[in-house]
Design an enzyme around this catalytic site. Structure first.
Site, PDB file in Angstrom:
ATOM      1  N   LYS A   1      -1.564  -6.755 -11.530  1.00  0.00           N
ATOM      2  CA  LYS A   1      -0.594  -7.048 -10.480  1.00  0.00           C
ATOM      3  C   LYS A   1       0.732  -7.529 -11.077  1.00  0.00           C
ATOM      4  CE  LYS A   1      -3.392  -6.176  -7.065  1.00  0.00           C
ATOM      5  NZ  LYS A   1      -3.906  -7.209  -6.163  1.00  0.00           N
TER       6      LYS A   1
ATOM      7  N   GLU B   1       8.303  11.296  -0.136  1.00  0.00           N
ATOM      8  CA  GLU B   1       8.566  12.542  -0.848  1.00  0.00           C
ATOM      9  C   GLU B   1       8.109  12.484  -2.300  1.00  0.00           C
ATOM     10  OE1 GLU B   1      11.998  12.109   2.192  1.00  0.00           O
ATOM     11  OE2 GLU B   1      10.677  10.814   1.006  1.00  0.00           O
TER      12      GLU B   1
ATOM     13  N   LYS C   1       5.623  10.706  -3.593  1.00  0.00           N
ATOM     14  CA  LYS C   1       4.159  10.815  -3.614  1.00  0.00           C
ATOM     15  C   LYS C   1       3.734  12.273  -3.538  1.00  0.00           C
ATOM     16  CE  LYS C   1       0.124   9.844  -0.693  1.00  0.00           C
ATOM     17  NZ  LYS C   1      -0.799   9.292  -1.703  1.00  0.00           N
TER      18      LYS C   1
ATOM     19  N   TRP D   1      -2.059  -8.714   1.847  1.00  0.00           N
ATOM     20  CA  TRP D   1      -1.635  -7.328   1.902  1.00  0.00           C
ATOM     21  C   TRP D   1      -0.999  -6.970   3.238  1.00  0.00           C
ATOM     22  CZ3 TRP D   1      -6.128  -4.416  -1.024  1.00  0.00           C
ATOM     23  CH2 TRP D   1      -6.116  -4.849  -2.354  1.00  0.00           C
TER      24      TRP D   1
ATOM     25  N   SER E   1     -15.884   2.723  -0.665  1.00  0.00           N
ATOM     26  CA  SER E   1     -15.362   3.982  -0.144  1.00  0.00           C
ATOM     27  C   SER E   1     -15.805   5.160  -1.007  1.00  0.00           C
ATOM     28  CB  SER E   1     -13.839   3.939  -0.072  1.00  0.00           C
ATOM     29  OG  SER E   1     -13.288   3.739  -1.363  1.00  0.00           O
TER      30      SER E   1
ATOM     31  N   ASP F   1     -14.565  -8.085   0.589  1.00  0.00           N
ATOM     32  CA  ASP F   1     -13.661  -7.823  -0.531  1.00  0.00           C
ATOM     33  C   ASP F   1     -12.510  -8.821  -0.557  1.00  0.00           C
ATOM     34  OD1 ASP F   1     -15.111  -5.645  -1.359  1.00  0.00           O
ATOM     35  OD2 ASP F   1     -13.883  -4.188  -0.294  1.00  0.00           O
TER      36      ASP F   1
ATOM     37  N   HIS G   1      -9.270   4.729 -11.073  1.00  0.00           N
ATOM     38  CA  HIS G   1      -7.876   5.110 -10.910  1.00  0.00           C
ATOM     39  C   HIS G   1      -7.473   6.229 -11.867  1.00  0.00           C
ATOM     40  CE1 HIS G   1      -8.000   1.075  -9.098  1.00  0.00           C
ATOM     41  NE2 HIS G   1      -7.087   1.564  -8.287  1.00  0.00           N
TER      42      HIS G   1
END
Length: 784
Positions: free
Chosen positions: A134, A17, A19, A583, A455, A621, A716
């Site tokens: 990070k 919610e 997001k 991940w 991407s 990657d 970003h």
């Protein structure tokens, strides 16, 4: 007395919610008031879950609309002066400007939909976002505070006090969580050469003291002060800073629970136990061996909080093992608290009834809600005896036994392949210098070759088609045709822009880890196991429960199709073994090094098949390579040996003229550069734009031997840098790295960006490369 609590709780909501609310606001489709309403409702729900699970406190202060470190930058009024905020601007507007950047010609107070596409920000206009990196060894990203000699702190506690009042009004007992002053300064960066940000401690402490006093006046009894840097190798002056700081808080009116997590305390254990605080929390998952010494050293009148439930992973707890550790502690400690090892921010909200998991696998797992239940079971067993929760304990034992015995977990063929692996399986056929000559002859690229990280925008139409395919509303042939159409569009766009090495855009991929995990054995996926990565960005980590192998090629057909559309080199795009490991929620029944080797062999098979399909450039990657580092330097060598070997095994099955790339982002690399070089990738692309090429300095000093693509713009942020911005960054790069070894590329993939800004940014990037070629002409064989 037994009490239970959590250090923090997921904030995105069961259905993401937060997001949705954030992105509506950023698109200008919603108001700030609506966003605040969403935040209040999520806090209400999450506090109710904690209360209904029998926790003795609800945790207040862990909620953030973007990032908890950003919350503290706002709360202590230490925003960088370059943003030129005014006191009248709402804190959320200021925070989003720091998190996402401000375009040229747009004020920081403008609504986000005006900022997002405000045009290219030139050197004299706009502001890039704060650097992001990070959070210790997790996949959560935080915004890095900027500190200088003239940094001043002013307390802005209205939001935190308001949340305390919310919790009290709902009938809860709040425990407030803050990032401690030493960790806050440590996590920041100095913007002046040679300036030690620890020098700001005495300027910062009064703001903390005033805040603690205000919390006391608001009726708060306990404040959890997170100091995770106590798990690091601290210089002596920082260790003395702890003693100095916490002496100042002795008479603040609230009880302080000092919290450390992610790592054993080791040489900081004596310091942590001696600090004048009311209690100490330790990570009893990663530092179970230190519990006995902490019990001996911590004064008996102080509270001990043991983080016995794993806050970093999703496997059900071994409650018998937890009770075996807790019962002796309870005999020695009057006030014992039981908690998760760290904030539950790092696990999904719930997994027990996830629609994508079969009943057997789901029975092995625990999300945040299930971990609250585990804490309740432990509390009942300790305070009332095992018989009070006999059914729950037996159920947990049965689940653990079923997992250990399941034939889904072990694969004899995988074990046999590892046993037969040649000793030189991690070596390329020739040294880089010889490979470079052959690759340049084959690719015939210009100086400063341009490429992207992989991407391209994942539009609503792409996501809708993928969702329809998964629901069975779009058959395989129609889906394939749709994705091929998207690939062709991306290829044509790159050709028109003038990029040198192309990518197929990854339209068919949902996530760089999930896509591969879905095609590898040993992985499972949830329907709603979302975890926050940063801001509104959420990921759904795979569940890596068993031995890994590759049943069939995963990317070859898509990449071969894309290469057939163009004469320019097409890059094959893969996720590396360490990133697939890091991940994911990784099995805890064998060493991580063994699991990484299994994944590496699966990726190696894909690399070899791509080469056979005629692909000359293959990117593997590894953005998570540094993330896996143990927090203590003494353990680095062992990790880096198996991690870099896993990469080399994945990459080393190809000929010399096949160029292997890797990509890494949002991490500090300078202290592991020899190990990055040991990966022996022909080209490495890294994030450098937010740090203004600062991260590249180490590569220059180290004399990194292979080719490098330093990112020239931050994907970003919606800000579009100008040609001059990018050329300036590449000039800085060329000052430390030989020009004949430099590539030009964005910081990361373009998945989350919109097409208008992607077009504008890549157009500027290609033009910046052209300018560089006109001014700097490296004379190297094989470069056009």
């Amino acid at each position: 007395m037994i009490r239970t609590h959590v250090l923090g709780f997921p904030r995105i909501g069961q259905q993401r919610e937060l997001k949705a609310a954030l992105e509506r606001y950023w698109r200008g489709e919603s108001t700030l008031e609506a966003l605040e309403t969403c935040g209040r409702e999520l806090r209400r729900q999450h506090w109710k879950l904690q209360h209904d699970s029998g926790l003795d406190f609800v945790t207040v202060g862990d909620f953030a609309f973007y990032d908890q470190v950003l919350n503290h930058i706002l709360m202590f009024g230490c925003e960088p002066a370059r943003f030129a905020f005014t006191a009248s601007q709402p804190d959320l507007v200021r925070g989003f400007a720091m998190a996402r950047g401000v375009a040229a010609g747009a004020a920081a107070c403008c609504p986000p939909h005006r900022v997002d596409h405000g045009g290219a920000a030139g050197a004299a206009g706009g502001q890039p976002a704060l650097e992001m990196t990070k959070w210790f060894d997790t996949n959560y990203h935080y915004l890095v505070p900027e500190f200088a000699r003239d940094t001043r702190f002013r307390l802005e506690s209205a939001r935190l006090l308001s949340e305390v009042a919310e919790a009290v009004a709902l009938g809860h007992t709040p425990k407030v969580v803050l990032i401690g002053p030493l960790s806050f300064l440590w996590l920041g960066k100095s913007t002046e050469a040679g300036f030690d940000r620890l020098a700001l401690l005495d300027a910062l402490l009064p703001a903390y003291q005033v805040l603690l006093n205000r919390l006391h006046e608001a009726g708060v009894r306990w404040v959890q002060m997170d100091e995770p840097v106590l798990g690091l190798d601290l210089p002596d002056n920082w260790r003395r800073g702890f003693e100095h700081a916490y002496r100042q808080f002795e008479h603040c009116g609230v009880s302080i629970l000092l919290a450390s997590y992610f790592s054993p305390l080791e040489d900081n254990l004596k310091l942590a136990c001696a600090l004048p605080v009311s209690g100490l929390h330790i990570d009893a998952v990663r530092a179970a061996h230190e519990v006995a010494e902490v019990l001996d050293r911590l004064p008996p009148h102080r509270t001990l909080s043991l983080g016995i439930i794993d806050g970093r992973n999703i496997w059900r707890a071994d409650l018998d093992r937890a009770l075996a550790l807790l019962r002796p502690a309870l005999q020695q400690r009057q006030d014992l608290w039981v908690s998760a090892s760290c904030s539950l921010l790092h696990v999904p909200m719930s997994l027990s009834a996830d629609a994508a998991l079969d009943a057997e696998l789901a029975s092995w797992l625990a999300g945040a809600r299930e971990k609250l239940t585990e804490l309740h079971i432990l509390k009942c067993a300790l305070s009332e005896g095992d018989d009070a929760v006999r059914f729950e304990l037996d159920e947990a034992r049965q689940a653990l036994a079923a997992r250990a015995a399941s034939p889904r977990v072990r694969n004899r063929e995988v074990a046999a392949r590892i046993e037969a692996l040649p000793a030189d399986a991690d070596e390329r056929r020739s040294a880089f210098f010889h490979r470079q000559i052959r690759q340049r002859a084959r690719l015939n690229l210009p100086a400063f070759p341009t490429t992207t990280i992989g991407s391209f925008p994942q539009t609503r139409e792409i996501r809708a088609a993928r969702a329809a395919y998964k629901r069975g509303e779009l058959d395989a042939e129609a889906y394939r045709a749709r994705m091929r159409s998207e690939i062709e569009q991306v290829v044509r766009v790159q050709e028109r822009l003038g990029l040198d090495v192309l990518v197929h855009g990854e339209a068919e991929r949902n996530d760089m880890v999930e896509y591969f995990g879905e095609q590898l054995s040993g992985f499972a996926f949830t329907a709603n196991g979302w975890v926050q990565s940063y801001g509104s960005r959420c990921v759904k980590p795979p569940v890596l429960f068993g031995d890994v192998s590759r049943p069939a090629p995963m990317t070859v057909d898509w990449t071969r199709y894309a290469q057939g559309l163009t004469d320019r080199p097409m890059k094959g795009m893969l996720t590396g073994p360490v990133t697939l490991l890091q991940w994911s929620f990784v099995r805890d029944d064998q060493p991580r090094s063994t699991t990484a080797l299994q994944i590496a062999l699966a990726i190696r098979d894909e690399v070899v098949d791509l080469e056979r399909a005629g692909i000359a450039v293959i990117q593997i990657d590894e953005p998570a390579i540094r993330e896996g580092l143990p927090l203590r330097h003494a353990a680095w060598h062992a990790y880096l040996q198996w991690a870099t070997r896993a990469f080399r095994i994945a990459a080393s099955g190809v000929r010399d003229d096949t160029q292997i790339h890797t990509h890494m982002c949002y991490s500090e690399f300078n202290d592991i550069l020899p190990d990055i070089a040991a990966m022996d990738a022909d080209v490495i692309t890294i994030e450098t734009s937010r740090s203004d090429m600062e991260l590249l300095q180490g590569f220059g000093h180290f004399a990194y031997p292979n080719e490098i693509g330093p990112g020239v713009y931050d994907i970003h942020s919606p800000r579009v840098p100008s040609v001059d911005d990018m050329a300036r960054l590449m000039d800085k790069a060329a000052a430390v790295i030989p020009a004949d070894r430099l590539w030009v590329n964005p910081d990361c993939g373009l998945k989350t960006r919109g097409w208008p800004e992607v077009h504008a940014a890549l157009e500027n990037m290609v033009e910046a490369a052209r300018r560089l070629r006109a001014r700097i002409r490296p004379h190297v064989a094989g470069m056009a």
